[in-house]
Design a protein around this motif. Structure first.
Motif, PDB file in Angstrom:
ATOM      1  N   CYS A   1      -8.976  20.677   2.179  1.00 12.09           N
ATOM      2  CA  CYS A   1      -8.615  20.668   0.756  1.00 12.09           C
ATOM      3  C   CYS A   1      -9.836  20.644  -0.166  1.00 12.09           C
ATOM      4  N   MET A   2     -10.992  20.464   0.422  1.00 16.58           N
ATOM      5  CA  MET A   2     -12.224  20.316  -0.348  1.00 16.58           C
ATOM      6  C   MET A   2     -13.021  21.620  -0.376  1.00 16.58           C
ATOM      7  N   PRO A   3     -13.898  21.821  -1.390  1.00 17.50           N
ATOM      8  CA  PRO A   3     -14.161  20.888  -2.494  1.00 17.50           C
ATOM      9  C   PRO A   3     -13.146  21.024  -3.622  1.00 17.50           C
ATOM     10  N   CYS A   4     -12.890  19.921  -4.295  1.00 13.46           N
ATOM     11  CA  CYS A   4     -12.031  19.932  -5.467  1.00 13.46           C
ATOM     12  C   CYS A   4     -12.854  20.415  -6.670  1.00 13.46           C
ATOM     13  N   PRO A   5     -12.371  21.395  -7.430  1.00 13.42           N
ATOM     14  CA  PRO A   5     -13.144  21.904  -8.575  1.00 13.42           C
ATOM     15  C   PRO A   5     -13.365  20.880  -9.670  1.00 13.42           C
ATOM     16  N   HIS A   6     -12.619  19.779  -9.617  1.00 13.12           N
ATOM     17  CA  HIS A   6     -12.755  18.747 -10.653  1.00 13.12           C
ATOM     18  C   HIS A   6     -13.418  17.479 -10.135  1.00 13.12           C
ATOM     19  N   GLY A   7     -13.919  17.544  -8.883  1.00 12.84           N
ATOM     20  CA  GLY A   7     -14.737  16.464  -8.359  1.00 12.84           C
ATOM     21  C   GLY A   7     -14.021  15.377  -7.592  1.00 12.84           C
ATOM     22  N   VAL A   8     -12.712  15.483  -7.390  1.00  7.36           N
ATOM     23  CA  VAL A   8     -11.986  14.445  -6.660  1.00  7.36           C
ATOM     24  C   VAL A   8     -12.333  14.527  -5.169  1.00  7.36           C
ATOM     25  N   ASP A   9     -12.701  13.398  -4.580  1.00 11.86           N
ATOM     26  CA  ASP A   9     -12.898  13.341  -3.128  1.00 11.86           C
ATOM     27  C   ASP A   9     -11.542  12.967  -2.531  1.00 11.86           C
ATOM     28  N   ILE A  10     -10.747  13.970  -2.254  1.00 13.70           N
ATOM     29  CA  ILE A  10      -9.349  13.759  -1.866  1.00 13.70           C
ATOM     30  C   ILE A  10      -9.213  12.940  -0.586  1.00 13.70           C
ATOM     31  N   PRO A  11      -9.905  13.292   0.507  1.00 16.84           N
ATOM     32  CA  PRO A  11      -9.751  12.497   1.735  1.00 16.84           C
ATOM     33  C   PRO A  11     -10.152  11.033   1.559  1.00 16.84           C
ATOM     34  N   THR A  12     -11.229  10.785   0.806  1.00 19.11           N
ATOM     35  CA  THR A  12     -11.665   9.410   0.613  1.00 19.11           C
ATOM     36  C   THR A  12     -10.662   8.629  -0.229  1.00 19.11           C
TER      37      THR A  12
ATOM     38  N   GLY B   1      -3.628  22.400  -8.203  1.00 20.83           N
ATOM     39  CA  GLY B   1      -2.909  22.816  -7.012  1.00 20.83           C
ATOM     40  C   GLY B   1      -3.700  23.610  -5.990  1.00 20.83           C
ATOM     41  N   LEU B   2      -4.971  23.882  -6.248  1.00 20.04           N
ATOM     42  CA  LEU B   2      -5.759  24.668  -5.293  1.00 20.04           C
ATOM     43  C   LEU B   2      -5.837  23.986  -3.930  1.00 20.04           C
ATOM     44  N   CYS B   3      -5.921  22.675  -3.932  1.00 18.72           N
ATOM     45  CA  CYS B   3      -6.068  21.924  -2.687  1.00 18.72           C
ATOM     46  C   CYS B   3      -4.865  22.092  -1.759  1.00 18.72           C
ATOM     47  N   GLU B   4      -3.675  22.135  -2.331  1.00 16.99           N
ATOM     48  CA  GLU B   4      -2.454  22.156  -1.519  1.00 16.99           C
ATOM     49  C   GLU B   4      -2.302  23.452  -0.725  1.00 16.99           C
ATOM     50  N   LYS B   5      -2.962  24.513  -1.176  1.00 13.86           N
ATOM     51  CA  LYS B   5      -2.877  25.790  -0.477  1.00 13.86           C
ATOM     52  C   LYS B   5      -3.576  25.746   0.883  1.00 13.86           C
ATOM     53  N   HIS B   6      -4.465  24.765   1.056  1.00 14.33           N
ATOM     54  CA  HIS B   6      -5.282  24.722   2.267  1.00 14.33           C
ATOM     55  C   HIS B   6      -4.958  23.545   3.182  1.00 14.33           C
TER      56      HIS B   6
ATOM     57  N   PRO C   1      -3.404  21.630   6.014  1.00  7.94           N
ATOM     58  CA  PRO C   1      -2.619  21.929   7.222  1.00  7.94           C
ATOM     59  C   PRO C   1      -1.485  20.935   7.455  1.00  7.94           C
ATOM     60  N   GLN C   2      -1.535  19.777   6.774  1.00 10.26           N
ATOM     61  CA  GLN C   2      -0.474  18.782   6.913  1.00 10.26           C
ATOM     62  C   GLN C   2       0.630  18.972   5.864  1.00 10.26           C
ATOM     63  N   ASN C   3       0.446  19.974   4.992  1.00 12.24           N
ATOM     64  CA  ASN C   3       1.415  20.249   3.922  1.00 12.24           C
ATOM     65  C   ASN C   3       1.693  19.021   3.056  1.00 12.24           C
ATOM     66  N   ILE C   4       0.643  18.277   2.777  1.00 10.44           N
ATOM     67  CA  ILE C   4       0.760  17.090   1.920  1.00 10.44           C
ATOM     68  C   ILE C   4       0.886  17.528   0.464  1.00 10.44           C
ATOM     69  N   ALA C   5       1.767  16.883  -0.255  1.00 10.88           N
ATOM     70  CA  ALA C   5       1.886  17.129  -1.702  1.00 10.88           C
ATOM     71  C   ALA C   5       0.726  16.396  -2.386  1.00 10.88           C
ATOM     72  N   ILE C   6      -0.443  16.991  -2.310  1.00 12.98           N
ATOM     73  CA  ILE C   6      -1.681  16.315  -2.692  1.00 12.98           C
ATOM     74  C   ILE C   6      -1.659  15.865  -4.145  1.00 12.98           C
ATOM     75  N   ARG C   7      -1.157  16.711  -5.035  1.00 10.92           N
ATOM     76  CA  ARG C   7      -1.144  16.329  -6.454  1.00 10.92           C
ATOM     77  C   ARG C   7      -0.289  15.090  -6.696  1.00 10.92           C
ATOM     78  N   ASP C   8       0.857  15.042  -6.075  1.00 13.25           N
ATOM     79  CA  ASP C   8       1.731  13.876  -6.245  1.00 13.25           C
ATOM     80  C   ASP C   8       1.099  12.634  -5.621  1.00 13.25           C
ATOM     81  N   GLU C   9       0.496  12.813  -4.466  1.00 17.46           N
ATOM     82  CA  GLU C   9      -0.096  11.663  -3.787  1.00 17.46           C
ATOM     83  C   GLU C   9      -1.320  11.136  -4.544  1.00 17.46           C
ATOM     84  N   LEU C  10      -2.108  12.021  -5.136  1.00 17.36           N
ATOM     85  CA  LEU C  10      -3.238  11.565  -5.937  1.00 17.36           C
ATOM     86  C   LEU C  10      -2.757  10.784  -7.157  1.00 17.36           C
ATOM     87  N   SER C  11      -1.622  11.193  -7.695  1.00 17.75           N
ATOM     88  CA  SER C  11      -1.031  10.438  -8.800  1.00 17.75           C
ATOM     89  C   SER C  11      -0.641   9.040  -8.338  1.00 17.75           C
TER      90      SER C  11
END
Length: 387
Positions: A295-306, A346-351, A353-363
């Protein structure tokens, strides 16, 4: 005691290192533990400028004829360096505390991103390191790491390091630097030292009861601590594992295990036990992130896995411990990577492999980890670090 060789200089290092952050306050007991460890083969002691009384206590014992039998590792906190003169100011204090004229393994402490190193370069750290190495005051230079995978690779590559220190255990195999970082550093010829093998004891005292049953029913009787250490020592890429020992019983037990454990000796039954343990722990976590970094890199700087890792740690370590990690790993670094930076592009969710709703989970992470006290606490910590 088993040993592994530093490929950079052929130092023969005990696979068990004495982590000095959690020293007992009983001076006589501490001296007994340190001397016992040395007499039984432990030759790597890890302390730091900011560990209360740690350097002083270690120096006092080693001055009684033990200095030449061990390798001292200590650390310089980069946030206390404001100008070139500060390098010597802190380093000379450490030499005085440790009652020594040189440091065997010197680390830049708590590096979380490459910008921290770049700032030190601007202040002249390269010239300073060169001087200290030429006059024999620093033998090996390295760094300790507390960030995500991508930044770890950048830091490994930014300088000709001679060793590094990372957090690694069976629960953090895919977190922070992780297994991929361990293997990458080792492929570069770096000795890799390991901290938090038991997550500050939480892999011994703070596990679900189902996990304890797995250990109890194993084909061989070993404590959760012994299983944890053996799992790490099974990795040939690991050089030294630090243990924050603060009792004689702990010192004796860890030395016994370190005298038996070797790399690449795990059987299928051993691996199966850890599969069972992880399955139990995975059921306790909120987000099924494997830390693959697709899912990385995030264009807005979020370290999603961390962000996800710290959020999941609430279920294992508790809210306060997980919040502390979140602040340190995403928020007080030079360029923040916290969850609320997400713009839901939403760029992260396209990549994923676990099909995580990344935007919702980051919220969800933002709501849980960035409550009303988040900003003032972040401000106070940054202010303290500047002071």
């Amino acid at each position: 005691m088993n040993y592994r060789v530093n490929p950079k200089n052929n130092d023969k290092l005990s696979i068990l290192g004495f982590g000095c952050m959690r020293f007992t306050k009983d001076e006589k007991e501490l001296e007994k533990q340190i001397i016992y460890a040395i007499e039984n083969g432990v030759n790597y002691f890890d302390t730091a400028y900011i560990y209360p009384n740690s350097e002083v206590a270690l120096g006092r014992v080693l001055a009684k004829g033990y200095r030449d039998r061990v390798k001292i590792a200590t650390k310089m906190p980069p946030y206390l360096i404001k100008k070139y003169e500060d390098f010597d100011k802190i380093f000379n204090v450490e030499l005085g505390r440790l009652q020594t004229t040189y440091i065997d393994y010197y680390l830049i402490h708590m590096v979380t991103d490459v910008n921290i190193w770049n700032r030190l370069v601007e202040l002249g750290v390269l010239d300073w390191i060169k001087e200290k190495k030429e006059n024999g005051q620093i033998i090996n230079i390295g760094f300790s790491y507390h960030g995500g995978k991508d930044e770890f690779i950048k830091i490994v590559d930014v300088y000709e390091w001679e060793f590094c220190l990372i957090q690694y255990n069976y629960l953090d195999e895919n977190k922070q630097a992780g297994k991929s970082g361990l293997q990458y550093a080792a492929s570069k010829g770096l000795p890799v030292m390991i901290m938090e093998p038991l997550r500050g004891g939480k892999l011994v005292t703070n596990l679900p009861k189902e996990v304890y049953k797995v250990w109890e029913n194993a084909y061989v009787k070993r404590s959760p601590a012994e299983w944890s250490f053996r799992w790490i020592w099974n990795h040939p890429e690991v050089t030294v594992v630090l243990s924050g020992m603060n009792s004689q019983e702990m010192v004796e037990e860890n030395i016994r295990v370190a005298s038996q454990a070797e790399a690449n000796t795990f059987t299928e039954d051993d691996f199966e036990l850890f599969t069972q343990v992880r399955t139990i722990l995975d059921e306790k976590i909120k987000i099924p992130c494997t830390g693959c970094n697709y899912c990385m890199p995030c264009p807005h700087g979020v370290d999603i896995p961390t962000c996800f890792s710290c959020y999941n740690d609430r279920e294992i370590e508790g809210k306060m411990s997980a919040f502390g990690k979140y602040i340190m790993q995403t928020s007080i670094i030079s360029k923040p990577h916290n969850a609320s930076l997400c713009t839901k592009c939403g760029l992260c969710e396209k990549h994923c492999p676990q099909n995580i709703a990344i935007r919702d989970e980051l919220s969800n992470v933002s709501k849980a980890m960035e409550k009303f006290y988040y900003k003032p606490l972040k401000f106070l910590i940054k202010k303290f670090m500047r002071l």
